[in-house]
Each structure stands twice: as structure tokens, then as C-alpha cells.
Design a protein around this motif. Structure first.
Motif, PDB file in Angstrom:
ATOM      1  N   TRP A 106       0.841  -1.205   0.000  1.00  0.00           N
ATOM      2  CA  TRP A 106       0.000   0.000   0.000  1.00  0.00           C
ATOM      3  C   TRP A 106       0.873   1.250   0.000  1.00  0.00           C
ATOM      4  O   TRP A 106       0.645   2.190  -0.769  1.00  0.00           O
ATOM      5  CB  TRP A 106      -0.919  -0.020   1.227  1.00  0.00           C
ATOM      6  CG  TRP A 106      -1.930   1.073   1.294  1.00  0.00           C
ATOM      7  CD1 TRP A 106      -3.221   1.021   0.858  1.00  0.00           C
ATOM      8  CD2 TRP A 106      -1.744   2.389   1.855  1.00  0.00           C
ATOM      9  NE1 TRP A 106      -3.853   2.222   1.108  1.00  0.00           N
ATOM     10  CE2 TRP A 106      -2.979   3.076   1.708  1.00  0.00           C
ATOM     11  CE3 TRP A 106      -0.673   3.047   2.445  1.00  0.00           C
ATOM     12  CZ2 TRP A 106      -3.157   4.391   2.145  1.00  0.00           C
ATOM     13  CZ3 TRP A 106      -0.840   4.365   2.873  1.00  0.00           C
ATOM     14  CH2 TRP A 106      -2.069   5.019   2.723  1.00  0.00           C
ATOM     15  N   LEU A 107       1.890   1.265   0.859  1.00  0.00           N
ATOM     16  CA  LEU A 107       2.755   2.439   0.945  1.00  0.00           C
ATOM     17  C   LEU A 107       3.584   2.593  -0.329  1.00  0.00           C
ATOM     18  O   LEU A 107       3.814   3.718  -0.795  1.00  0.00           O
ATOM     19  CB  LEU A 107       3.668   2.324   2.161  1.00  0.00           C
ATOM     20  CG  LEU A 107       4.534   3.555   2.474  1.00  0.00           C
ATOM     21  CD1 LEU A 107       3.661   4.792   2.669  1.00  0.00           C
ATOM     22  CD2 LEU A 107       5.391   3.309   3.710  1.00  0.00           C
ATOM     23  N   ALA A 108       4.022   1.504  -0.919  1.00  0.00           N
ATOM     24  CA  ALA A 108       4.768   1.580  -2.174  1.00  0.00           C
ATOM     25  C   ALA A 108       3.906   2.192  -3.275  1.00  0.00           C
ATOM     26  O   ALA A 108       4.380   3.009  -4.076  1.00  0.00           O
ATOM     27  CB  ALA A 108       5.258   0.183  -2.582  1.00  0.00           C
ATOM     28  N   ARG A 109       2.636   1.811  -3.301  1.00  0.00           N
ATOM     29  CA  ARG A 109       1.733   2.396  -4.299  1.00  0.00           C
ATOM     30  C   ARG A 109       1.527   3.883  -4.032  1.00  0.00           C
ATOM     31  O   ARG A 109       1.528   4.694  -4.960  1.00  0.00           O
ATOM     32  CB  ARG A 109       0.390   1.669  -4.282  1.00  0.00           C
ATOM     33  CG  ARG A 109       0.437   0.230  -4.753  1.00  0.00           C
ATOM     34  CD  ARG A 109      -0.963  -0.349  -4.844  1.00  0.00           C
ATOM     35  NE  ARG A 109      -0.952  -1.777  -5.115  1.00  0.00           N
ATOM     36  CZ  ARG A 109      -2.052  -2.501  -5.353  1.00  0.00           C
ATOM     37  NH1 ARG A 109      -3.244  -1.911  -5.349  1.00  0.00           N
ATOM     38  NH2 ARG A 109      -1.954  -3.796  -5.595  1.00  0.00           N
ATOM     39  N   LEU A 110       1.346   4.242  -2.772  1.00  0.00           N
ATOM     40  CA  LEU A 110       1.147   5.655  -2.442  1.00  0.00           C
ATOM     41  C   LEU A 110       2.365   6.480  -2.841  1.00  0.00           C
ATOM     42  O   LEU A 110       2.224   7.631  -3.286  1.00  0.00           O
ATOM     43  CB  LEU A 110       0.865   5.820  -0.950  1.00  0.00           C
ATOM     44  CG  LEU A 110       0.611   7.262  -0.493  1.00  0.00           C
ATOM     45  CD1 LEU A 110      -0.697   7.796  -1.086  1.00  0.00           C
ATOM     46  CD2 LEU A 110       0.578   7.363   1.026  1.00  0.00           C
ATOM     47  N   SER A 111       3.555   5.924  -2.694  1.00  0.00           N
ATOM     48  CA  SER A 111       4.777   6.668  -3.008  1.00  0.00           C
ATOM     49  C   SER A 111       4.836   7.053  -4.480  1.00  0.00           C
ATOM     50  O   SER A 111       5.585   7.973  -4.857  1.00  0.00           O
ATOM     51  CB  SER A 111       6.016   5.850  -2.629  1.00  0.00           C
ATOM     52  OG  SER A 111       6.198   4.745  -3.506  1.00  0.00           O
ATOM     53  N   ARG A 112       4.059   6.359  -5.320  1.00  0.00           N
ATOM     54  CA  ARG A 112       4.035   6.673  -6.752  1.00  0.00           C
ATOM     55  C   ARG A 112       2.942   7.684  -7.112  1.00  0.00           C
ATOM     56  O   ARG A 112       2.796   8.067  -8.270  1.00  0.00           O
ATOM     57  CB  ARG A 112       3.852   5.381  -7.558  1.00  0.00           C
ATOM     58  CG  ARG A 112       4.998   4.388  -7.375  1.00  0.00           C
ATOM     59  CD  ARG A 112       4.917   3.249  -8.364  1.00  0.00           C
ATOM     60  NE  ARG A 112       3.845   2.308  -8.071  1.00  0.00           N
ATOM     61  CZ  ARG A 112       3.970   1.232  -7.299  1.00  0.00           C
ATOM     62  NH1 ARG A 112       5.134   0.971  -6.709  1.00  0.00           N
ATOM     63  NH2 ARG A 112       2.949   0.414  -7.106  1.00  0.00           N
ATOM     64  N   VAL A 113       2.174   8.099  -6.103  1.00  0.00           N
ATOM     65  CA  VAL A 113       1.104   9.078  -6.316  1.00  0.00           C
ATOM     66  C   VAL A 113       1.620  10.459  -5.916  1.00  0.00           C
ATOM     67  O   VAL A 113       2.164  10.621  -4.820  1.00  0.00           O
ATOM     68  CB  VAL A 113      -0.140   8.722  -5.471  1.00  0.00           C
ATOM     69  CG1 VAL A 113      -1.238   9.770  -5.649  1.00  0.00           C
ATOM     70  CG2 VAL A 113      -0.658   7.329  -5.843  1.00  0.00           C
ATOM     71  N   PRO A 114       1.482  11.471  -6.772  1.00  0.00           N
ATOM     72  CA  PRO A 114       1.963  12.798  -6.390  1.00  0.00           C
ATOM     73  C   PRO A 114       1.083  13.437  -5.326  1.00  0.00           C
ATOM     74  O   PRO A 114      -0.119  13.142  -5.220  1.00  0.00           O
ATOM     75  CB  PRO A 114       1.891  13.589  -7.697  1.00  0.00           C
ATOM     76  CG  PRO A 114       0.809  12.922  -8.486  1.00  0.00           C
ATOM     77  CD  PRO A 114       0.913  11.454  -8.134  1.00  0.00           C
ATOM     78  N   LEU A 115       1.691  14.308  -4.530  1.00  0.00           N
ATOM     79  CA  LEU A 115       0.924  15.107  -3.583  1.00  0.00           C
ATOM     80  C   LEU A 115       0.036  16.080  -4.346  1.00  0.00           C
ATOM     81  O   LEU A 115       0.380  16.534  -5.443  1.00  0.00           O
ATOM     82  CB  LEU A 115       1.854  15.898  -2.670  1.00  0.00           C
ATOM     83  CG  LEU A 115       2.914  15.152  -1.851  1.00  0.00           C
ATOM     84  CD1 LEU A 115       3.702  16.153  -0.994  1.00  0.00           C
ATOM     85  CD2 LEU A 115       2.290  14.089  -0.993  1.00  0.00           C
ATOM     86  N   LEU A 116      -1.096  16.423  -3.745  1.00  0.00           N
ATOM     87  CA  LEU A 116      -1.991  17.405  -4.347  1.00  0.00           C
ATOM     88  C   LEU A 116      -1.559  18.830  -3.999  1.00  0.00           C
ATOM     89  O   LEU A 116      -1.781  19.768  -4.765  1.00  0.00           O
ATOM     90  CB  LEU A 116      -3.419  17.156  -3.866  1.00  0.00           C
ATOM     91  CG  LEU A 116      -4.546  17.848  -4.618  1.00  0.00           C
ATOM     92  CD1 LEU A 116      -4.588  17.391  -6.074  1.00  0.00           C
ATOM     93  CD2 LEU A 116      -5.889  17.552  -3.945  1.00  0.00           C
ATOM     94  N   HIS A 117      -0.944  18.986  -2.834  1.00  0.00           N
ATOM     95  CA  HIS A 117      -0.421  20.274  -2.378  1.00  0.00           C
ATOM     96  C   HIS A 117       0.920  20.044  -1.696  1.00  0.00           C
ATOM     97  O   HIS A 117       1.207  18.939  -1.219  1.00  0.00           O
ATOM     98  CB  HIS A 117      -1.374  20.941  -1.381  1.00  0.00           C
ATOM     99  CG  HIS A 117      -2.687  21.357  -1.973  1.00  0.00           C
ATOM    100  ND1 HIS A 117      -2.864  22.555  -2.623  1.00  0.00           N
ATOM    101  CD2 HIS A 117      -3.889  20.724  -2.013  1.00  0.00           C
ATOM    102  CE1 HIS A 117      -4.112  22.650  -3.032  1.00  0.00           C
ATOM    103  NE2 HIS A 117      -4.760  21.549  -2.681  1.00  0.00           N
ATOM    104  N   HIS A 118       1.726  21.084  -1.601  1.00  0.00           N
ATOM    105  CA  HIS A 118       2.974  20.993  -0.850  1.00  0.00           C
ATOM    106  C   HIS A 118       2.666  20.775   0.633  1.00  0.00           C
ATOM    107  O   HIS A 118       1.652  21.273   1.146  1.00  0.00           O
ATOM    108  CB  HIS A 118       3.794  22.267  -1.039  1.00  0.00           C
ATOM    109  CG  HIS A 118       4.352  22.420  -2.422  1.00  0.00           C
ATOM    110  ND1 HIS A 118       5.519  21.806  -2.823  1.00  0.00           N
ATOM    111  CD2 HIS A 118       3.880  23.093  -3.503  1.00  0.00           C
ATOM    112  CE1 HIS A 118       5.764  22.101  -4.087  1.00  0.00           C
ATOM    113  NE2 HIS A 118       4.776  22.882  -4.527  1.00  0.00           N
ATOM    114  N   PRO A 119       3.512  20.030   1.345  1.00  0.00           N
ATOM    115  CA  PRO A 119       3.262  19.783   2.774  1.00  0.00           C
ATOM    116  C   PRO A 119       3.036  21.082   3.542  1.00  0.00           C
ATOM    117  O   PRO A 119       3.748  22.068   3.363  1.00  0.00           O
ATOM    118  CB  PRO A 119       4.548  19.079   3.227  1.00  0.00           C
ATOM    119  CG  PRO A 119       5.043  18.397   1.983  1.00  0.00           C
ATOM    120  CD  PRO A 119       4.721  19.337   0.860  1.00  0.00           C
ATOM    121  N   GLY A 120       2.015  21.059   4.379  1.00  0.00           N
ATOM    122  CA  GLY A 120       1.688  22.198   5.228  1.00  0.00           C
ATOM    123  C   GLY A 120       0.743  23.201   4.618  1.00  0.00           C
ATOM    124  O   GLY A 120       0.228  24.080   5.318  1.00  0.00           O
TER     125      GLY A 120
END
Length: 387
Positions: free
Chosen positions: A157-171
Motif C-alpha cells: 500500500w505504501l509503495a503504491r502511495l509513493s508513486r502518487v503525487p501530492l496534491l499540495h505541498h506539505p503544510g
């Protein structure tokens, strides 16, 4: 017949829900009301110890476990999560929220523990579910609806998430749900225990929450409620029965919404928070940790952007924090959250009030259904009369 029983019976009688269990408490005065049955047809009457899929009411419990690790000095809110989740050491962000998933830039800052706690890591659901970077959360990670047996094992699950871009910069923005699942993985990686083991050892057993977990043992399936959805043409359809998705442990225990519980177990957790981390004389969490959980951490702009989920209210760690009285039940400082399976649990630290509603029909959108609103309105003025 009590006023609360009349409210619940009305929603059972009109077919809105097969049954429900509700609790209203202030201090030692506790009112628990049970109505209807555990499944359509009424063959198994609802009981006080009936088990429910509590969905996102799991989130405050997961956040409390993270704060236990903070109290113990095993991690700090300012720590980058890459120390324990190296898969997310170099996240990328879509150029704009509506950009394709391959139009990305490096994240300006690392994701921190605090970003996970306050849901500002950059992963999760915005008000617009159609954005390209949101679609993999459904297709690859099965973030909704809750189907624990369909979700890949934690590392995958985490490996798959790592391939998904963030929608916004952290914070930068509040986004719903995914951060609680990441909190669960963080707990496991930091503690060296699985999430079910850590929660059981450090939270559930000390609080006497003997019926709370990520699956239901065979011996307790006769207390487990069925879960329903609403048909477009009206009426209810079965989504999951007692021997379905929660009858065996999942490969990925979801800190965001995987728990089953009872009204008394959820009440024990609420009492623990109202006791500022102390339960029956035993301290499990510091008062400062509880204060952080129950304090709004969002900016006005972030609250405004999250109106679909928060309705203009704030967010602490694992739950919403009311900051203004939009409705009668919005008491400034009220903390808690709702679950998509028809559940809700809140506390009001200033008054010692607790409200818990457990039902078994999936919500069709983030707007609380009429049953919840009616229950909250009753609870806002009610004096519990005991059982």
C-alpha cells in the motif's frame, strides 16, 4: 419511553436505519438508548453491546496512539516522516491541483509528523474528487468505501502511495483521510509492533476496550451488525454482513477507518480524553498531548477550502474542533468526528459532555445525515437520565 428512544424509533420505523445505539453523558450521568435490530427484518434485536464498523471514528484513536509515541520521546512533531517511511523521502507535487499526475515538481519541504497529525501532508481528499491526483487514492489504494479485504498489505500500500503525487505541498492545505492511514504505518514502524498490537497493548487494554479491533472473532459475530447502503430508487441494500469483510484480520489495518467497536468502548475512549489522558487513575497520555489533539490547527483559508468535510469548523489531531456555533450542537471546543458507516463520537471538554451515535447505513456524502443532526440537537440540551 424516553425522548431519545422516540427519536431513534422514528428513524427505524420510517426505514432510514435498521437500528441504532446512542449515548449521551455528562460526567457520571449516562444515558444509553437502543432501538431496532442488527439487520433488516428485525430477527436480531439491537443490544447495548452490538458491534459496529465505526469507520472514521477510528481516526482519533489512531492520533492518540501517535501522541503516545510523542510523549515517550520516540518521535517529535517536527521530525520528517522519511526517517521511518523512506518510501516518502522525496515526494513530488502536481504543478497545480488540476494538473495531470505526470506534471509534477519536487515538494518544497519534507513531510513531517505534524503534517500527518493535522492532515496537511499533501495526500488525501479535497472538495473536488475528480482531480487527477485524487483518482489513484480510489483505484490503487481503495480509500473508499471501506473494504478491508480488498486493500493490499501495508508495505505494498505504501509503495503504491509513493508513486502518487501530492496534491499540495506539505503544510499548505488540509486534505481528508489518507494521513490517518499513514499515521497507522508510522506507529508500526516506530514501535516495531503491528498497528493492532500497539493499539491493543497501549490503548484498548488499558481502557478496557475489549470489543475494539480490526476484525470480529467468530465467537462475537452474533453481536455484529450488518452494514447497508441506500439504493438510488429508495430502500436499503446489504453491503457487508457479519461474516463478511471484518470476519478475518485485514492485510492492511486502516488507522483511518478500520476499527469495529461498541458504544461502551467508544465511551471509554471519550472519558480518557476528558480525563486529559488519565483513565481510572492511570495516566496514558499527557494533558498537553490531549490539548494538541483537541485544538484547531488550521488557518481560516484552510478551513474555508475544506468546507465540504468540515463545514467551516476546525481540525485537531484525528477529529474536528468546533470554533463557532453554526448549529445548536456546534459548541466551541467540541471535538470528535463522524464515520461514513453512520457513526459519530464527540466530546465537549468544557462541559464534560459525550455524544455517541452508532448506526449501520453508509453516508452518501460527507454531509451528516438527518439522524445525526436530530441526535446532536437533542443531545445539545439533554440532561442524561441514566439507564
Amino acid at each position: 419511553m424516553s425522548a431519545l428512544r422516540k427519536i431513534l424509533d422514528a428513524y427505524v420505523d420510517d426505514g432510514t436505519v435498521p437500528g441504532a445505539v446512542a449515548l449521551v453523558a455528562r460526567g457520571d450521568a449516562v444515558e444509553v438508548t437502543v432501538a431496532g435490530s442488527r439487520e433488516l427484518g428485525g430477527a436480531s434485536p439491537m443490544t447495548r453491546d452490538s458491534l459496529f464498523r465505526i469507520a472514521s471514528v477510528s481516526k482519533p484513536m489512531t492520533a492518540a496512539a501517535v501522541m503516545m509515541l510523542v510523549d515517550d520521546g520516540r518521535l517529535a512533531p517536527s521530525d520528517p516522516i522519511a526517517t521511518w517511511l523512506p518510501e516518502l523521502a522525496a515526494p513530488v507535487v502536481v504543478r497545480t491541483p488540476s494538473s495531470p499526475v505526470d506534471d509534477v515538481v519536487p515538494a518544497r519541504w519534507p513531510i513531517t509528523v505534524a503534517d500527518l497529525l493535522d492532515f496537511r501532508a499533501g495526500y488525501g481528499f479535497p472538495s473536488d474528487f475528480s482531480l487527477p491526483a485524487v483518482q489513484p487514492l480510489f483505484a490503487e489504494l481503495h480509500q473508499a468505501p471501506p473494504q478491508p479485504q480488498a486493500v493490499p498489505a501495508t508495505d505494498e500500500w505504501l509503495a503504491r502511495l509513493s508513486r502518487v503525487p501530492l496534491l499540495h505541498h506539505p503544510g499548505e492545505a488540509w486534505l481528508y483521510n489518507t494521513c490517518s492511514d499513514l499515521q497507522g504505518i508510522l506507529i508500526s514502524r516506530v514501535s516495531g509492533r503491528t498497528l493492532p498490537e500497539f493499539l491493543t497493548e497501549h490503548l484498548f487494554e488499558p481502557l478496557g476496550m475489549t470489543d475494539t479491533g480490526f476484525s470480529v472473532p467468530a465467537r462475537d459475530l452474533d453481536r455484529f451488525t450488518s452494514c447497508y447502503g441506500t439504493r438510488a430508487e429508495g430502500g436499503l441494500e446489504l453491503l457487508d454482513g457479519p461474516e463478511g469483510q471484518w470476519s478475518s484480520p485485514p492485510a492492511f489495518p486502516s488507522g483511518a477507518g478500520g476499527l469495529v467497536s461498541t458504544v461502551d468502548d467508544v465511551h471509554a475512549f471519550a472519558r480518557f480524553l476528558l480525563g486529559e489522558g488519565t483513565f481510572e487513575g492511570r495516566r496514558l497520555l499527557s494533558p498537553e498531548a490531549v490539548r494538541q489533539m483537541t485544538t484547531d490547527h488550521l488557518t481560516p483559508a484552510q478551513r474555508a477550502a475544506a468546507t465540504l468535510f468540515l463545514g467551516g469548523q476546525g481540525w485537531g489531531y484525528g477529529g474536528a474542533v468546533d470554533i463557532e456555533r453554526v448549529e445548536p450542537w456546534h459548541v466551541p471546543g467540541r471535538y470528535g468526528w463522524v464515520g461514513g458507516t453512520g457513526t459519530a463520537a464527540h466530546i465537549v471538554p468544557s462541559t464534560g459532555a459525550v455524544t455517541i451515535l452508532l448506526s449501520q447505513v453508509n453516508m452518501t456524502d460527507p454531509t451528516p445525515p438527518a439522524l445525526m443532526n436530530t441526535f446532536w440537537e437533542y443531545a445539545a440540551d439533554a440532561t442524561p437520565h441514566g439507564n
